[in-house]
Design an enzyme around this catalytic site. Structure first.
Site, PDB file in Angstrom:
ATOM      1  N   ASP A 119     -92.778 -24.199  45.892  1.00 38.61           N
ATOM      2  CA  ASP A 119     -91.661 -24.835  45.176  1.00 38.61           C
ATOM      3  C   ASP A 119     -92.076 -25.262  43.766  1.00 38.61           C
ATOM      4  O   ASP A 119     -91.929 -26.428  43.367  1.00 38.61           O
ATOM      5  CB  ASP A 119     -91.140 -26.043  45.964  1.00 38.61           C
ATOM      6  CG  ASP A 119     -89.619 -26.019  46.101  1.00 38.61           C
ATOM      7  OD1 ASP A 119     -88.996 -25.019  45.709  1.00 38.61           O
ATOM      8  OD2 ASP A 119     -89.058 -27.000  46.618  1.00 38.61           O
TER       9      ASP A 119
ATOM     10  N   HIS B 118     -87.390 -30.083  49.047  1.00 43.32           N
ATOM     11  CA  HIS B 118     -88.626 -30.128  48.263  1.00 43.32           C
ATOM     12  C   HIS B 118     -89.773 -30.808  49.023  1.00 43.32           C
ATOM     13  O   HIS B 118     -90.907 -30.344  49.000  1.00 43.32           O
ATOM     14  CB  HIS B 118     -88.348 -30.848  46.938  1.00 43.32           C
ATOM     15  CG  HIS B 118     -89.399 -30.639  45.893  1.00 43.32           C
ATOM     16  ND1 HIS B 118     -89.846 -29.385  45.522  1.00 43.32           N
ATOM     17  CD2 HIS B 118     -90.103 -31.533  45.124  1.00 43.32           C
ATOM     18  CE1 HIS B 118     -90.768 -29.511  44.572  1.00 43.32           C
ATOM     19  NE2 HIS B 118     -90.939 -30.795  44.321  1.00 43.32           N
TER      20      HIS B 118
ATOM     21  N   SER C  26     -95.004 -27.985  43.625  1.00 44.43           N
ATOM     22  CA  SER C  26     -94.214 -28.591  42.564  1.00 44.43           C
ATOM     23  C   SER C  26     -94.972 -28.549  41.232  1.00 44.43           C
ATOM     24  O   SER C  26     -95.255 -27.468  40.726  1.00 44.43           O
ATOM     25  CB  SER C  26     -93.811 -30.013  42.968  1.00 44.43           C
ATOM     26  OG  SER C  26     -92.785 -30.502  42.144  1.00 44.43           O
TER      27      SER C  26
END
Length: 392
Positions: A259, A314, A236
Site C-alpha cells: 500500500d 490501509h 505506506s
C-alpha cells in the site's frame, strides 16, 4: 469495563522457531536502530517474550501522532495493549545455516515504529528469512530515540549512555507537505542502507558493537546471511522508501511495496526507478493518481506487478488488524480492519510475497505454487486496481 485488549497474532506457518532482538549502533543521531527477526534454535530454558509495544514512550507517541491528549491517550494505549507480548524468543539463540539466510530490510509507515509489523516479520523469519526493521529517525516514527554518551562520563560504557527521544514531526499550517516528506524519504533510504552495511560487515566477521544493554550479540550472525539474496520491503511511507531504496542500491534485487504512499517521491525519480517492484495494495487507500504512478514503474519493468487485496484497508497490513476489542479502534479515524478476515488477508499477502521473493531471489523453495497470486489471481485478489477507488 473491558479495557484490556489482546493481539491475536497469527501462528507462524514456517518450519523455524523465531527469535528477535534489538540493535543500536553508534552513539549519535546518524547511528542505526533496528529490530531483527530471525530463525532461532530451541532454547534449553524458557525464553522471555518481548512486549509488542516496547516501552511506555511509544504509547504516548502513538497517542500524540493520532492527535489525542499525550498523557491520557498514552495511558489508555498502555492499559489496552501495553502488556501484549510477541510469541517469539527474545534474543533467542540464532539457528546457523552454512549457506546463509536471505535478508529483507523492512521500512515502517508514517507514525509507526519497529514493532508494528511483527506479524509479517515473524512469519517471514519462520520461513527462513532474516528481517531487519529500522526505526526511522527522520521524525516520521510515532517516536524513537538514540543513545549518546553522558557528558560527565570519561570512560564510555553502556551504563553511562543517555537516551534522547525524537518526537513525530507534524506538517505545520502553511507548510507544503511534499517539502517535509521528500527529504524524509531520502533519509529513510539512507537508514535502510546503513542497516544493510552493518549486516554486511557482521556477516563478513567484522566487529559491530550493539550499544543496547543486554542487546542481541551481532557476532552470532557471522556467515549466516546470504548477502547475494537481499530484498527491501515496506508499508505506506515505507513502501515509497522501498521503491526508492531499490533504485539507489543495486544489492537489493527486488522490492515489495505494501500500500505504497507514492506522494513523497519526486516526479523526476520515475525515469530512474528500478524493478522488479511488487505493489500489494489494499482496496480503500489508493487514489487513481497514485496507482498511475505505480503503473509508470511497471511500464518500465516487465516483472513488476500491482495487485489489490479486496475487503482490506490501509491498516490491514499492520499488527493493528489483529487487535481484538473496541478500545484501540476508537483511537483511529479510519478502520483498523476491513471486511476481509485479517487472518485470511495475512495468509494471501504472505503467500504472494513468498512467490515473488522466490522468483527474484532465486530461492530453492516451493513458493512457486502461489505464482498465480503475483498476477492477482486468487481468493480476495484482483490484478491491478479496482475500478472504484477511495479518495484520500
Amino acid at each position: 469495563m473491558g479495557v484490556n485488549q489482546s493481539v491475536g497474532f497469527p501462528p507462524v506457518t514456517g518450519p523455524h522457531l523465531v527469535g528477535c532482538g534489538d540493535v543500536m549502533e553508534g552513539q549519535n543521531l546518524q547511528g542505526s536502530f533496528f529490530r531483527l527477526f530471525y530463525p532461532c534454535q530451541k532454547a534449553e530454558e524458557t525464553m522471555e517474550q518481548p512486549l509488542w509495544i516496547p516501552r511506555y514512550e511509544y504509547c504516548t507517541g502513538l497517542a500524540e501522532y493520532l492527535q489525542f491528549n499525550k498523557r491520557c491517550g498514552g495511558l489508555l494505549f498502555n492499559l489496552a495493549v501495553g502488556s501484549c507480548r510477541l510469541p517469539v524468543s527474545w534474543n533467542g539463540p540464532f539457528k546457523t545455516k552454512d549457506s546463509g539466510y536471505p535478508l529483507i530490510i523492512f521500512s515502517h509507515g508514517l507514525g509507526a515504529f519497529r514493532t508494528l509489523y511483527s506479524a509479517f516479520c515473524m512469519e517471514l523469519a519462520s520461513r527462513g528469512f532474516v528481517v531487519a526493521v529500522p526505526e526511522h529517525r527522520d521524525r516520521s516514527a510515532a517516536t524513537t530515540y538514540f543513545c549518546k554518551q553522558a557528558p560527565e562520563e570519561n570512560q564510555p560504557t553502556n551504563e553511562s549512555l543517555q537516551e534522547e527521544w525524537i518526537p513525530f514531526r507534524r506538517v505545520e499550517e502553511g507548510e507544503k507537505e511534499f517539502h517535509v516528506r521528500n527529504p524524509q524519504v531520502h533519509q529513510r533510504v539512507s537508514e535502510c542502507l546503513r542497516v544493510l552495511k552493518i549486516l554486511q560487515e557482521v556477516t563478513a566477521g567484522q566487529t559491530v558493537f550493539n550499544i543496547l544493554p543486554g542487546g542481541l550479540d551481532l557476532m552470532t550472525l557471522k556467515g549466516n546471511i546470504d548477502m547475494s539474496r537481499v530484498a527491501v520491503m515496506g508499508h505506506s511511507f515505507g513502501g515509497a522508501t522501498a521503491i526508492l531504496a531499490l533504485a539507489k542500491e543495486t544489492q537489493f534485487r527486488c522490492a515489495v511495496a505494501l500500500d505504497a504512499w507514492m506522494f513523497p517521491l519526486e516526479r523526476d525519480f520515475y525515469p530512474k526507478a528500478r524493478g522488479p517492484v511488487f505493489f500489494i495494495n489494499t482496496e480503500k487507500f489508493q487514489t487513481m493518481e497514485s496507482v498511475n504512478l505505480m503503473k509508470k514503474i511497471c511500464a518500465q519493468h516487465e516483472q513488476s506487478r500491482i495487485i489489490t487485496v479486496l475487503g482490506s484497508v490501509h491498516r490491514s497490513q499492520t499488527d493493528f488488524a489483529f487487535v481484538t476489542g473496541n478500545l484501540i479502534g476508537k483511537f483511529f479515524s479510519t478502520e483498523t480492519r476491513g471486511s476481509l478476515d485479517p487472518y485470511e488477508g495475512q495468509e494471501v499477502m504472505v503467500r504472494a510475497m513468498l512467490a515473488f521473493l522466490q522468483k527474484h531471489l532465486d530461492l530453492k523453495e516451493d513458493y512457486n505454487q502461489w505464482n498465480n497470486l503475483i498476477e492477482g489471481i486468487g481468493p480476495s485478489l484482483t490484478p491491478g486496481a479496482p475500478h472504484h477507488l477511495s479518495s484520500l
